[in-house]
Design an enzyme around this catalytic site. Structure first.
Site, PDB file in Angstrom:
ATOM      1  CB  CYS A   1      -0.990  -0.025   1.157  1.00  0.00           C
ATOM      2  SG  CYS A   1      -2.349   1.150   0.927  1.00  0.00           S
TER       3      CYS A   1
ATOM      4  CG  HIS B   1      -3.554  -3.334   3.442  1.00  0.00           C
ATOM      5  ND1 HIS B   1      -2.589  -2.836   4.289  1.00  0.00           N
ATOM      6  CD2 HIS B   1      -4.084  -2.262   2.799  1.00  0.00           C
ATOM      7  CE1 HIS B   1      -2.550  -1.519   4.179  1.00  0.00           C
ATOM      8  NE2 HIS B   1      -3.443  -1.146   3.274  1.00  0.00           N
TER       9      HIS B   1
ATOM     10  CD  GLU C   1      -1.440  -5.796   5.871  1.00  0.00           C
ATOM     11  OE1 GLU C   1      -1.993  -4.705   6.127  1.00  0.00           O
ATOM     12  OE2 GLU C   1      -0.978  -6.081   4.739  1.00  0.00           O
TER      13      GLU C   1
END
Length: 231
Positions: free
Chosen positions: A115, A209, A211
């Site tokens: 990002c 993202h 994660e």
């Protein structure tokens, strides 16, 4: 993977973080980042903002580098006036992470920008950003999802060959690409969702993202490059 590579992850620096009975300045990182590195076969190390002259020494101790998400890049970094919708600057992070990116590119250390990290990679290589786009961050503080489509023939497409739904939260994006970068995925509206640097050992940025999801493939590719086991 017998010897897990050491992957450094840049962090936030927040003036008023709270935990327990404390409210103090803190270097912090959402737990999804180190967990993703660990689940992908790496060892995770947090890299809080430091003096930029320490970036080279830091990177030489790492096998791979992740530039994490976070606040908007200060527009002066890419020669633009500040749009009123751009968030407040994080100058210590900008300075430190740009130095980390430069050190990693110089040393050939595998790099993943997430990002903000992808946007900063673009800026580090002379690119610019769109300061506000609609439809990529619908509800403040809530991750959405949208589809991203890989560009055939890119390293990203080798790792994720199909169109994929990804966790997303951002209101800025790549405008003019930095020197040497090529787009490797797009959203349905044409927004550049991934970039890479052909000829480098392994340098990729993703706008979403990972994660916050279950797909390990992009991080696993970084870990494999960092360990020397990438094909």
């Amino acid at each position: 993977m017998a010897d897990r590579p050491l992957i450094g992850i840049s962090t936030y620096l927040e003036a008023g973080a709270r935990w327990g009975v404390w409210e103090l300045e803190a270097a912090l990182l959402p737990a999804g980042y180190p967990r993703l590195v660990q689940r992908s076969g790496g060892l995770a190390a947090m890299l809080p903002p430091d003096a930029p002259e320490h970036a080279t020494a830091t990177v030489t101790r790492l096998d791979g580098l992740v530039i994490a998400g976070g606040p908007d890049v200060e527009p002066v970094r890419y020669g633009a006036e500040t749009d009123p919708r751009t968030g407040p600057p994080a100058r210590a992070r900008d300075t430190w992470e740009l130095a980390l990116i430069d050190a990693a590119l110089t040393a050939g250390v595998p790099l993943l920008g997430i990002c903000r990290g992808m946007q900063l990679l673009n800026v580090a290589l002379g690119g610019t950003l769109v300061q506000h786009i609609e439809g990529h961050a619908e509800v403040p503080g809530v991750f959405g999802r949208h589809l991203v489509k890989p560009v055939p023939g890119t390293s990203y497409a080798d790792v994720v060959p199909e169109e994929t739904s990804v966790p997303t939260f951002h209101h800025q994006a790549v405008d003019r690409l930095g020197t040497g970068l090529v787009p490797s995925a797009h959203a349905a509206d044409g927004t550049v969702e991934a970039v890479e640097l052909p000829g480098a050992r392994w340098v990729v940025g993703v706008q979403w993202h990972p994660e916050m999801g279950e797909d390990l493939r992009v991080m696993r590719a970084l870990v494999e490059a960092a360990s020397g086991t990438a094909p």
